[in-house]
Design an enzyme around this catalytic site. Structure first.
Site, PDB file in Angstrom:
ATOM      1  N   LYS A 127      31.714  11.307   8.735  1.00  7.58           N
ATOM      2  CA  LYS A 127      30.437  10.614   8.563  1.00  7.58           C
ATOM      3  C   LYS A 127      30.661   9.382   7.701  1.00  7.58           C
ATOM      4  O   LYS A 127      30.832   9.478   6.489  1.00  7.58           O
ATOM      5  CB  LYS A 127      29.372  11.500   7.908  1.00  7.58           C
ATOM      6  CG  LYS A 127      27.987  10.856   8.092  1.00  7.58           C
ATOM      7  CD  LYS A 127      26.993  11.199   7.045  1.00  7.58           C
ATOM      8  CE  LYS A 127      27.028  10.352   5.805  1.00  7.58           C
ATOM      9  NZ  LYS A 127      26.714   8.913   5.989  1.00  7.58           N
ATOM     10  N   GLU A 134      35.947  13.088  -4.466  1.00  8.72           N
ATOM     11  CA  GLU A 134      36.502  11.876  -5.104  1.00  8.72           C
ATOM     12  C   GLU A 134      35.306  11.052  -5.533  1.00  8.72           C
ATOM     13  O   GLU A 134      34.625  10.467  -4.692  1.00  8.72           O
ATOM     14  CB  GLU A 134      37.352  11.076  -4.109  1.00  8.72           C
ATOM     15  CG  GLU A 134      38.552  11.819  -3.564  1.00  8.72           C
ATOM     16  CD  GLU A 134      39.672  11.961  -4.582  1.00  8.72           C
ATOM     17  OE1 GLU A 134      39.672  11.226  -5.582  1.00  8.72           O
ATOM     18  OE2 GLU A 134      40.520  12.832  -4.372  1.00  8.72           O
ATOM     19  N   CYS A 165      35.853   2.241  -7.309  1.00  6.55           N
ATOM     20  CA  CYS A 165      35.748   3.454  -8.134  1.00  6.55           C
ATOM     21  C   CYS A 165      36.657   3.308  -9.357  1.00  6.55           C
ATOM     22  O   CYS A 165      36.346   3.774 -10.433  1.00  6.55           O
ATOM     23  CB  CYS A 165      36.129   4.671  -7.320  1.00  6.55           C
ATOM     24  SG  CYS A 165      37.725   4.490  -6.508  1.00  6.55           S
ATOM     25  N   GLU A 201      28.400   3.792 -14.464  1.00  9.44           N
ATOM     26  CA  GLU A 201      29.150   3.070 -13.432  1.00  9.44           C
ATOM     27  C   GLU A 201      28.210   2.042 -12.798  1.00  9.44           C
ATOM     28  O   GLU A 201      27.165   2.389 -12.253  1.00  9.44           O
ATOM     29  CB  GLU A 201      29.637   4.052 -12.365  1.00  9.44           C
ATOM     30  CG  GLU A 201      30.508   3.366 -11.329  1.00  9.44           C
ATOM     31  CD  GLU A 201      30.972   4.306 -10.218  1.00  9.44           C
ATOM     32  OE1 GLU A 201      30.149   5.091  -9.723  1.00  9.44           O
ATOM     33  OE2 GLU A 201      32.149   4.210  -9.833  1.00  9.44           O
TER      34      GLU A 201
END
Ligand code: NAD
Length: 501
Positions: free
Chosen positions: A193, A269, A304, A403
């Protein structure tokens, strides 16, 4: 003319001529979503629609899981010899390189990164990843236990079965390849996906896999939203493993859904807030300043592993920051189809609003704006934000904790290694960290003390397909890349044979 030398107008011309795969791939056929619904894929370069894409939901997930299970059980891929699987994957990687321009354009138009990066990094590294896992799979031996003469103990690896991969939009091809490489090489059947913000390159990638000889139904692709089709996969009772890359918040939901359903293996992750530490005895200030700029502005900061917290030793703070600000001037947004551009567009208007919201918050909390801070290139209709640097940031400030996933650097200072480590670890993330020093003892001690999955010494973002990548703490579990990635997609079977029954 070599592809690297295409001009901006040549890329624009190619972009106009590009066609899109925009349906789901199930059992080797491109099909509409069962509901018939579609969603718009919007280009962040100009806010215009590229195409309408099949909007899959739970019934499509149901169909894809059935097909994946059937192909897995049939052995058409799962029981092929590793050598045969290798040959398909190597061919697939070659096709990716043959279609390098097309894949790079899909990536740039769909998610906004500079075309030169899509060409040099994304497509190349993705093809390398698929080839590497294909090449590796017929060179891995199973184990024989050191038993006495009356027994034989075998430890063998088997594919997990049906694997669902859910990936984000910041490196659509590469994150997909980090999952598909090991999952398919190991013999699993997969349902992918892609992110609803960047589904186009994955669909073309899967079509190339079919062309390379991957049997129909071994790789299925379901474009659509996370809370619908993604959730259906995470909750599905017949998915054996879910490999997720995305935010920590959604990662937590995936783990819960795995627990609520069939206790499928959930590999996560997730996000990061990585510290980039520069000690006063840095061996090369200029390289460190360039790395500091690269570490936060590359890929528009949508990384990331972005070095979003720059920690500079007090005694060199002024001198070092002057260099960083000088370097940052080279990292300002431009037209992603211009090969000279180093920073592209943010993925969508929502992400741009999020990033601008963090900038406002930093201003409100008293951080000192040193560079950038605004939306730019508005006339394009695209989503561009200036590369931005804040000084006088303290660990308590929002931009030092959350973040941002955009081109916003927070600069903090420290007085000694102990304080640097304390600040570096003062986060619930643990994806990566970098440090610059000439002192080998300080380098090793600091590297050991930082709780993160990757540590870079005197460089930023080093490594290749041979190095495992993944997080400590709330940055996730498991590792992508390297042979360790195969652990996620294989079961270990112990077989004990008595020779004296
Ligand atoms: P996201 O979590 O919003 O979405 C990631 C994927 O999950 C998308 O495909 C999305 O559709 C799907 N999803 C969303 N809600 C879901 C649900 N309820 N159930 C199932 N699936 C769902 O993340 P994003 O905005 O696409 O990507 C940015 C994040 O990814 C950042 O936090 C970044 O740090 C992280 N990331 C991590 C790595 C890594 O290797 N650790 C690499 C790249 C990106």
């Amino acid at each position: 003319m070599s592809t690297n030398q295409l001009t901006k107008s040549q890329w624009q011309e190619k972009a106009r001529a590009l066609s899109f795969r925009n349906q789901a791939l199930i059992d080797g056929k491109f099909v509409a979503a069962l509901s018939g619904k579609t969603f718009a894929s919007i280009s962040p370069l100009n806010g215009r629609e590229l195409t309408q894409v099949a909007e899959c939901d739970a019934p499509d997930a149901e169909a894809a899981v059935k097909i994946a299970r059937r192909t897995f059980e049939s052995g058409v891929w799962s029981r092929k010899s590793p050598r045969e699987r290798k040959m398909v994957m190597v061919r697939w990687a070659e096709l990716m390189l043959q279609h390098r321009e097309e894949l790079a354009l899909l990536e740039t138009l769909d998610m906004g990164k500079p075309i030169s990066d899509s060409m040099a990094v994304d497509v190349r590294s993705s093809a390398n990843c698929i080839r590497w896992f294909g090449e590796a799979i017929d060179k891995i031996y199973d184990e024989v236990s050191p038993t006495g003469e009356n027994d034989i103990g075998l430890t063998t690896r088997e594919p997990v079965g049906v694997v669902a991969c859910i990936v984000p939009w910041n490196f659509p091809l590469l994150m997909t390849s980090w999952k598909l490489g090991p999952a398919l090489a190991a013999g699993n059947s997969v349902i992918l996906k892609p992110s609803e913000k960047s589904p186009l390159s994955a669909l073309r990638l899967a079509e190339l896999a079919l062309e390379a000889g991957l049997p129909p139904g071994v790789l299925n692709v379901l474009p659509g939203y996370g809370h619908t089709v993604g959730k259906a996969l995470a909750l599905h009772m017949d998915v054996d493993c879910i490999a997720f890359t995305g935010s920590t918040g959604v990662g937590k939901q995936i783990m819960q859904m795995a627990g609520q359903s069939n206790l499928k293996r959930a590999w996560l992750e997730c996000g990061g807030k990585s510290p980039h530490i520069v000690f006063a005895d840095c061996p090369n200030m200029d390289a460190a300043a360039e790395a500091a700029a690269y570490g936060i502005f590359y890929n528009q900061g949508e990384m990331c592993s972005a070095g979003s917290r720059l920690l500079v030793e007090q005694s060199i703070a002024d001198e070092f920051m002057a260099r960083v600000l000088e370097k940052a001037k080279d990292w300002q947004p431009g037209d992603p189809l211009d090969p000279a551009t180093k920073v592209g567009a943010l993925v969508d208007d929502k992400q741009m609003a999020t990033v601008l919201g963090f900038i406002n918050k930093a201003n409100d909390e008293g951080c000192k704006l040193l560079l950038g801070g605004k939306q730019t290139l508005k006339e394009t209709g695209g989503y561009f934000v200036e590369s931005t640097v804040f000084g006088s940031v303290e660990p308590r400030h929002t931009i030092a904790r959350e973040e941002i996933f955009g081109p916003v650097l927070s600069v903090l200072s420290f007085k000694d290694a102990e304080e640097a480590v304390r600040i570096a670890n003062d986060t619930h993330y643990g994806l990566a960290a970098a440090l610059w020093t000439r002192d080998i003892s300080k380098a090793h001690k600091t590297a050991k003390a930082i709780r993160a999955g990757s540590i870079w010494i005197n460089c930023y973002d080093g490594g290749d397909i041979t190095t495992p990548f993944g997080g400590y703490k709330q940055s996730g579990n498991g590792r992508d890349k390297s042979l360790h990635a195969l652990d996620k997609y294989t079961e270990l079977k112990a077989t004990w044979i008595s020779l004296n029954p």
